[in-house]
Design a protein around this motif. Structure first.
Motif, PDB file in Angstrom:
ATOM      1  N   HIS A 216      36.864  24.770  37.256  1.00 17.84           N
ATOM      2  CA  HIS A 216      37.140  24.950  38.364  1.00 17.84           C
ATOM      3  C   HIS A 216      37.870  23.177  38.704  1.00 17.84           C
ATOM      4  O   HIS A 216      37.106  21.999  38.033  1.00 17.84           O
ATOM      5  N   ASP A 297      52.137  34.252  36.969  1.00 13.58           N
ATOM      6  CA  ASP A 297      51.126  33.466  38.236  1.00 13.58           C
ATOM      7  C   ASP A 297      49.774  32.889  37.320  1.00 13.58           C
ATOM      8  O   ASP A 297      48.924  33.990  36.964  1.00 13.58           O
ATOM      9  N   ARG A 299      47.476  31.933  38.589  1.00 15.36           N
ATOM     10  CA  ARG A 299      46.106  31.310  39.594  1.00 15.36           C
ATOM     11  C   ARG A 299      45.436  31.798  38.585  1.00 15.36           C
ATOM     12  O   ARG A 299      44.998  32.744  38.140  1.00 15.36           O
ATOM     13  N   TYR A 300      43.761  31.435  38.748  1.00 11.64           N
ATOM     14  CA  TYR A 300      42.626  31.836  38.221  1.00 11.64           C
ATOM     15  C   TYR A 300      41.676  32.666  39.800  1.00 11.64           C
ATOM     16  O   TYR A 300      41.708  31.793  41.163  1.00 11.64           O
ATOM     17  N   PHE A 301      41.519  33.971  39.887  1.00 17.29           N
ATOM     18  CA  PHE A 301      40.348  33.948  40.358  1.00 17.29           C
ATOM     19  C   PHE A 301      39.142  35.157  40.271  1.00 17.29           C
ATOM     20  O   PHE A 301      39.610  35.594  39.407  1.00 17.29           O
ATOM     21  N   ASP A 302      38.446  34.802  41.074  1.00 14.04           N
ATOM     22  CA  ASP A 302      37.084  35.823  40.851  1.00 14.04           C
ATOM     23  C   ASP A 302      36.167  35.951  42.108  1.00 14.04           C
ATOM     24  O   ASP A 302      36.514  35.291  43.173  1.00 14.04           O
ATOM     25  N   GLU A 307      39.670  31.756  47.045  1.00  8.92           N
ATOM     26  CA  GLU A 307      40.916  32.080  46.723  1.00  8.92           C
ATOM     27  C   GLU A 307      41.299  31.871  45.425  1.00  8.92           C
ATOM     28  O   GLU A 307      40.654  30.685  44.815  1.00  8.92           O
ATOM     29  N   LYS A 308      42.627  31.607  45.356  1.00 10.19           N
ATOM     30  CA  LYS A 308      43.496  31.463  43.673  1.00 10.19           C
ATOM     31  C   LYS A 308      43.634  29.865  43.446  1.00 10.19           C
ATOM     32  O   LYS A 308      43.660  29.514  44.574  1.00 10.19           O
TER      33      LYS A 308
END
Ligand code: ATP
Length: 447
Positions: A216, A297, A299-302, A307-308
């Motif tokens: 992050h 895309d 981008r990462y999200f969990d 937000e992504k």
């Protein structure tokens, strides 16, 4: 540096190159045709040492942890990768020519280069006259398919890292890793270096061991410091002397445009302090460029985040061939014994090509049979070497020079009490040990 100090450093490199040839570590490539500049072949011991270095790196970076996955991506990649990464535009070194000696040099490394006409001097010392520096792209070009036109141009990868970035989504999805996690890869890279040299230190074909750790953005500094510490500990565990290692911080002038911070681990080679590995905070530069150029895309999200986001990348980038040279330089030692100069290659047992030599003291009285039986028991578990030829002192000396940490000798007493001597290359101590304990002993030492 005065002349005699200079001679000593040159001697040391020459001696290491000659030891490598003699013992089967490294040979010049295509030697029967006069060799090929900057290309080298690894002989029986070199191939084994290189494999052990790669295994040690792989074990440390992947198998001993659960937050790093391995990858083996292809050398040839879509030309779009190199546009997105900036290599087509920026992977250049400044090149200059000397109008006097006609030598061609890397302008930012003149102090490490040798004048073409007067090799005892650097181009800065030989009163040459230089052209203006111009940028030279280091990527090797070839053609894919039968047509040799512009549309078929493809590059050999100059680093393994891009294979990791373009597989970020694949690895994340298939491994179900959550951030922070890393992807590690070992593989060949190719750079058309302007001035390769110093044996296998800078070559045009080499192997890298790279790991990209996705974090992050708020945690980049924490992980950067973590990886700096891990990587330095790795080299200490590899057996390098602490006082031959140091950090070099990239200042504003040499910091790559995409990096927020970069530190090199440097080693003291006979030709001075030089980079062994780079630890870089590459920010989200690579993923954002690939997202932009591929339209995917990245981008990462969990569920832990609101937000992504595009992860930041902390990179650890090491050279395998350069590590191999480092352990040879670090381990090379000369000792005067009874008027003779004896060479010892003090490699850590973890990476030494041959872990132990099995030697019958003499070629009679049942000793070769016992030694051969022990050799067969150990072979398969460890790389061991059986040798019955010549005086025992000479056999020890050959193993010391080859970097073998232990010599196990079967002698007259073995036949009486089932013990052997176990000679330690570095302490020269030679205690007795039960024959059936040798396997356990080696497992503990080389594991
Ligand atoms: P330099 O500025 O000295 O050319 P670099 O900073 O571009 O090197 P990196 O791209 O960070 O090098 O490469 C990572 C590692 O790969 C280096 O620390 C080194 O161990 C290895 N490496 C890079 N180039 C070569 C080469 N030409 N020959 C052998 N190893 C190399």
């Amino acid at each position: 540096m005065n002349k005699s100090a200079k001679k000593k450093t040159d001697d040391r490199m020459e001696k290491i190159v000659s030891l490598c040839k003699r013992r089967g570590y490294v040979y010049p490539s295509s030697e029967i045709y006069g060799g090929l500049n900057s290309c080298w072949d690894y002989g029986p011991l070199g191939a084994e040492l290189k494999r052990n270095i790669k295994t040690f790196w792989w074990e440390t970076m992947t198998n001993r942890r659960d937050d790093i996955e391995g990858l083996d991506s292809s050398i040839l990649m879509s030309p779009k990768v190199w546009e997105a990464s900036g290599h087509i535009e920026n992977f250049t070194d400044p090149m200059i020519d000397c109008k006097v000696c006609k030598g061609r040099y890397r302008a930012d490394q003149l102090e490490h280069a040798r004048c073409m006409k007067k090799p005892s001097k650097t181009p800065l010392q030989c009163d040459g006259e230089f052209t203006e520096a111009r940028n030279f792209n280091l990527m090797f070009k070839t053609f894919m398919g039968p047509l040799e036109d512009e549309s078929a141009v493809i590059h050999l990868r100059p680093e393994t890292a891009q294979g990791i970035y373009v597989n970020f989504l694949n690895v994340k999805n298939s491994s179900r890793q959550k951030i922070p996690f890393g992807i590690a890869q070992i593989g060949k890279a190719f750079r058309n270096e302007i001035t390769p040299g110093n044996f296998i230190f800078r070559t045009r074909e080499f192997e890298q061991m790279e790991m990209q750790f996705f974090v992050h953005p708020d945690e980049d500094q924490k992980w950067f410091e973590y990886w700096m510490e891990q990587r330095m500990n790795y080299y200490l565990e590899l057996g390098l002397d602490k006082d031959k290692l140091r950090w070099h911080e990239h200042g504003p002038d040499d910091l790559a445009h995409y990096a927020k911070a970069a530190y090199d681990i440097e080693f003291l080679f006979p030709f001075g302090w030089q980079e062994l590995e780079g630890v870089h905070n590459r920010t989200d530069f690579d993923l954002s460029r690939h997202m932009e150029h591929s339209g995917k895309d990245m981008r990462y999200f969990d569920e832990r985040f609101t937000e992504k986001f595009l992860p930041y990348i902390i990179e650890t980038s090491a050279g395998c061939d350069r590590t191999l040279l480092t352990v040879l330089v670090n381990g090379y030692d000369e000792v005067e014994i009874k008027g003779d100069t004896r060479v010892f290659l003090r490699l850590s047992p973890k990476i030494a090509p041959i872990k132990a030599a099995i030697l019958p003291l003499v070629k009679k009285d049942g000793m070769p049979e016992v030694a051969d039986k022990l050799y067969r028991e150990l072979r398969g578990k460890f790389k061991v070497f059986y040798d019955h030829a010549g005086a025992i002192g000479r056999r020890y000396a050959r193993m010391d020079e080859a970097g073998t940490p232990y010599c196990i000798t079967v002698d007259g007493q073995t036949l009486e009490d089932q013990t052997v001597t176990v000679r330690d290359r570095d302490t020269m101590e030679n205690p007795r040990m039960a024959l059936d304990k040798v396997g356990e002993f080696l497992a503990e030492k080389v594991g």
